[in-house]
Write an enzyme that holds these catalytic residues in place. Structure first.
Site, PDB file in Angstrom:
ATOM      1  N   GLU A  42     -39.251  74.875  51.989  1.00 20.27           N
ATOM      2  CA  GLU A  42     -38.282  74.067  52.157  1.00 20.27           C
ATOM      3  C   GLU A  42     -37.735  74.028  53.539  1.00 20.27           C
ATOM      4  O   GLU A  42     -37.507  74.940  54.400  1.00 20.27           O
ATOM      5  CB  GLU A  42     -37.090  74.668  51.425  1.00 20.27           C
ATOM      6  CG  GLU A  42     -36.576  73.651  50.326  1.00 20.27           C
ATOM      7  CD  GLU A  42     -37.360  73.027  49.207  1.00 20.27           C
ATOM      8  OE1 GLU A  42     -37.781  71.936  49.484  1.00 20.27           O
ATOM      9  OE2 GLU A  42     -37.656  73.574  48.134  1.00 20.27           O
ATOM     10  N   HIS A  43     -37.338  72.767  53.812  1.00 21.03           N
ATOM     11  CA  HIS A  43     -36.894  72.489  55.329  1.00 21.03           C
ATOM     12  C   HIS A  43     -37.829  72.773  56.226  1.00 21.03           C
ATOM     13  O   HIS A  43     -37.552  72.970  57.521  1.00 21.03           O
ATOM     14  CB  HIS A  43     -35.524  73.042  55.575  1.00 21.03           C
ATOM     15  CG  HIS A  43     -34.386  72.349  54.607  1.00 21.03           C
ATOM     16  ND1 HIS A  43     -33.447  71.558  55.479  1.00 21.03           N
ATOM     17  CD2 HIS A  43     -34.091  72.444  53.532  1.00 21.03           C
ATOM     18  CE1 HIS A  43     -32.596  71.017  54.208  1.00 21.03           C
ATOM     19  NE2 HIS A  43     -32.912  71.580  53.376  1.00 21.03           N
ATOM     20  N   ASP A  45     -40.668  70.594  56.395  1.00 23.09           N
ATOM     21  CA  ASP A  45     -41.473  69.247  56.670  1.00 23.09           C
ATOM     22  C   ASP A  45     -40.961  68.638  57.965  1.00 23.09           C
ATOM     23  O   ASP A  45     -41.826  68.220  58.944  1.00 23.09           O
ATOM     24  CB  ASP A  45     -41.189  68.271  55.620  1.00 23.09           C
ATOM     25  CG  ASP A  45     -39.825  67.669  54.974  1.00 23.09           C
ATOM     26  OD1 ASP A  45     -39.174  68.393  55.562  1.00 23.09           O
ATOM     27  OD2 ASP A  45     -39.763  66.830  54.261  1.00 23.09           O
ATOM     28  N   ALA A 132     -30.045  65.190  41.402  1.00 27.49           N
ATOM     29  CA  ALA A 132     -30.516  66.612  40.933  1.00 27.49           C
ATOM     30  C   ALA A 132     -31.417  67.124  41.952  1.00 27.49           C
ATOM     31  O   ALA A 132     -31.995  68.223  41.700  1.00 27.49           O
ATOM     32  CB  ALA A 132     -31.203  66.653  39.447  1.00 27.49           C
ATOM     33  N   SER A 135     -35.616  64.118  43.858  1.00 26.10           N
ATOM     34  CA  SER A 135     -36.200  63.046  44.621  1.00 26.10           C
ATOM     35  C   SER A 135     -36.415  61.713  43.819  1.00 26.10           C
ATOM     36  O   SER A 135     -37.509  60.835  43.931  1.00 26.10           O
ATOM     37  CB  SER A 135     -37.771  63.278  45.145  1.00 26.10           C
ATOM     38  OG  SER A 135     -37.883  64.294  46.300  1.00 26.10           O
ATOM     39  N   ASP A 181     -40.966  64.293  50.616  1.00 27.67           N
ATOM     40  CA  ASP A 181     -40.629  63.799  49.048  1.00 27.67           C
ATOM     41  C   ASP A 181     -41.613  62.525  48.912  1.00 27.67           C
ATOM     42  O   ASP A 181     -42.055  62.243  47.449  1.00 27.67           O
ATOM     43  CB  ASP A 181     -39.206  63.411  48.809  1.00 27.67           C
ATOM     44  CG  ASP A 181     -38.448  64.554  49.108  1.00 27.67           C
ATOM     45  OD1 ASP A 181     -39.138  65.825  48.914  1.00 27.67           O
ATOM     46  OD2 ASP A 181     -37.325  64.395  49.290  1.00 27.67           O
TER      47      ASP A 181
HETATM   48  C1  GAF Z   1     -35.066  66.887  51.195  1.00 29.23           C
HETATM   49  C2  GAF Z   1     -35.774  65.872  51.927  1.00 29.23           C
HETATM   50  F1  GAF Z   1     -35.711  64.601  51.799  1.00 29.23           F
HETATM   51  C3  GAF Z   1     -37.220  66.560  52.514  1.00 29.23           C
HETATM   52  O1  GAF Z   1     -37.715  65.672  53.275  1.00 29.23           O
HETATM   53  C4  GAF Z   1     -36.951  68.110  52.692  1.00 29.23           C
HETATM   54  O2  GAF Z   1     -36.831  68.220  53.902  1.00 29.23           O
HETATM   55  C5  GAF Z   1     -36.339  68.688  51.623  1.00 29.23           C
HETATM   56  O3  GAF Z   1     -34.843  68.142  51.481  1.00 29.23           O
HETATM   57  C6  GAF Z   1     -36.245  70.097  51.909  1.00 29.23           C
HETATM   58  O4  GAF Z   1     -37.350  70.719  52.001  1.00 29.23           O
HETATM   59  O5  GAF Z   1     -35.744  66.523  49.790  1.00 29.23           O
END
Ligand code: GAF
Length: 392
Positions: A42-43, A45, A132, A135, A181
């Site tokens: 998470e975070h 990308d 939610a 995506s 996403d």
């Molecule tokens: C959101 C963002 F759209 C993704 O790019 C990603 O950074 C995510 O948060 C966190 O991992 O979904």
């Protein structure tokens, strides 16, 4: 706790009727793209790191027909709204707002990259719950992109599509997201998680079949009201980018785990130090999760999921009481691991559970919610579904 109905059921049929009702003709074709959950990573990308999402069975379906002028008419069955924009409006990022910005954004990104995008009439139906953290916006962008690329015979390689959909969201809709996403919605494969290197965009489909191991991934919608999501997300991204600059690396991906302590010593802001620690350790957790899945040891990923949650809660500070409560209750009820998935500040929690205990774990989460006076959560179990596709 309410269980969501069987996803995806007859959306593909429904969208034809919707299109016919709106436009008085049969659509030229239909295309679908899914929402996603992120198993771990998470975070990472936008820090050029690693992610491991899988596609949900819930998806967005687009029915469309080309028209001879640069004009796009779009009906959303979810909102009951019709919007229209022309080439000039598509070329002005921010001009179309709301859900329509994701559609106009795709038209903009394709035109900006020099593709002769056909005008079109579109009708959209979706069972990806909005807001939610699953995506829904990437599913919409990916479905529309797939439709327009096919309708216009643009010859757009699938490898190039996630970055275009991401530009739609970054530039047109103004959300500074990474590429996860859109890549998940476009490139995932049924029965697999998508191991993506967000720098090179190299990817590998990792077999992930929880049911075969007697397990299930429980997806619990925390129902926490999303607050300040875009601002907080942008702040996290900015902190990571400034930390990378301070450390003299292109991105936090370039801080190796065995160089973490030295890197942290060079930063004087405690908050920034914790942000860096989250990203560096989270990348490592993705790599370890992939190794365990390759070895066929699905339950062993549980502690990595939980460690990811702790890191998001304490270091990245993107969780909220509802998701922390859901994670704690799921773990107490016997989940192998549990974590928030997605950008944070609400959204969904994943719990890896024995398949025959999914309901028991969900009930335990509900009971904890009642104790805290939270709005009851909603849950479903998810097996990895397919990425974006034309429907026959
Ligand atoms: C959101 C963002 F759209 C993704 O790019 C990603 O950074 C995510 O948060 C966190 O991992 O979904």
């Amino acid at each position: 706790m309410a269980e969501r109905g069987e996803p995806g059921a007859d959306l593909a049929t429904q969208v034809i009727r919707v299109f016919e009702r709106q436009y008085g003709e049969t659509p030229a074709g239909r295309w679908a793209a899914p929402g996603r959950v992120n198993l771990i990573g998470e975070h990472t990308d936008y820090n050029d790191g690693f992610v491991l999402p899988f596609a949900l069975p819930q998806r967005t379906v687009v029915a469309a027909t080309p028209v001879d002028e640069p004009l796009w008419t779009v009906w959303s069955e979810q909102t009951g709204e019709r919007i229209t924009f022309d080439g000039e409006q598509a070329d002005k990022p921010g001009h179309v707002t709301g859900w329509g910005s994701y559609v106009a954004g795709v038209v903009w990104a394709l035109r900006d990259a020099g593709h002769p995008v056909p005008g079109a009439r579109l009708a959209i139906a979706s069972d990806v719950p909005p807001g939610a953290g699953l995506s829904s916006s990437a599913a919409l962008e990916s479905a529309v992109l797939t439709a327009l690329a096919d309708l216009g015979r643009l010859g757009l390689p699938v490898e190039a599509r996630p970055a275009l959909a991401q530009r739609a969201e970054n530039v047109y809709a103004g959300m500074p997201c990474g590429v996860m996403d859109q890549a998940a919605s476009i490139r995932c494969r049924a029965g697999h998680a998508l191991f993506l290197d967000c720098r090179s965009l190299d990817l590998e489909h990792i077999p992930f079949d929880p049911a075969a191991a007697g397990l299930a991934v429980l997806v619990i919608d925390s129902r926490a009201p999303h607050r300040h999501v875009t601002g907080e997300y942008a702040a996290r991204r900015a902190a990571c980018e400034s930390a990378a600059r301070a450390l003299g690396v292109p991105a936090l991906r370039d801080v190796p785990l065995d160089g973490l302590a030295a890197a942290l010593d060079r930063l004087d802001d405690d908050v920034v130090r914790r942000r860096v620690r989250h990203v560096v350790t989270e990348n490592q957790r993705v790599l370890e999760t992939v190794a365990l899945l390759r070895a066929g040891d699905v339950t062993a990923i549980g502690p990595l999921m939980t460690a990811s949650h702790v890191s998001m809660r304490d270091d990245f500070e993107i969780t909220v009481p509802e998701v922390d409560t859901a994670v704690a209750a799921a773990l107490s009820a016997g989940a192998y691991g549990a974590r928030m998935t997605g950008g944070g500040f609400g959204g969904c929690v994943l719990a890896l559970v024995d398949a025959d205990r999914a309901e028991t774990v969900a009930d335990a989460v509900t009971a904890a919610y009642v104790d805290h006076g939270f709005t009851p959560p909603v849950w479903f179990t998810a097996a990895p579904g397919a990425g974006a596709t034309a429907l026959s």
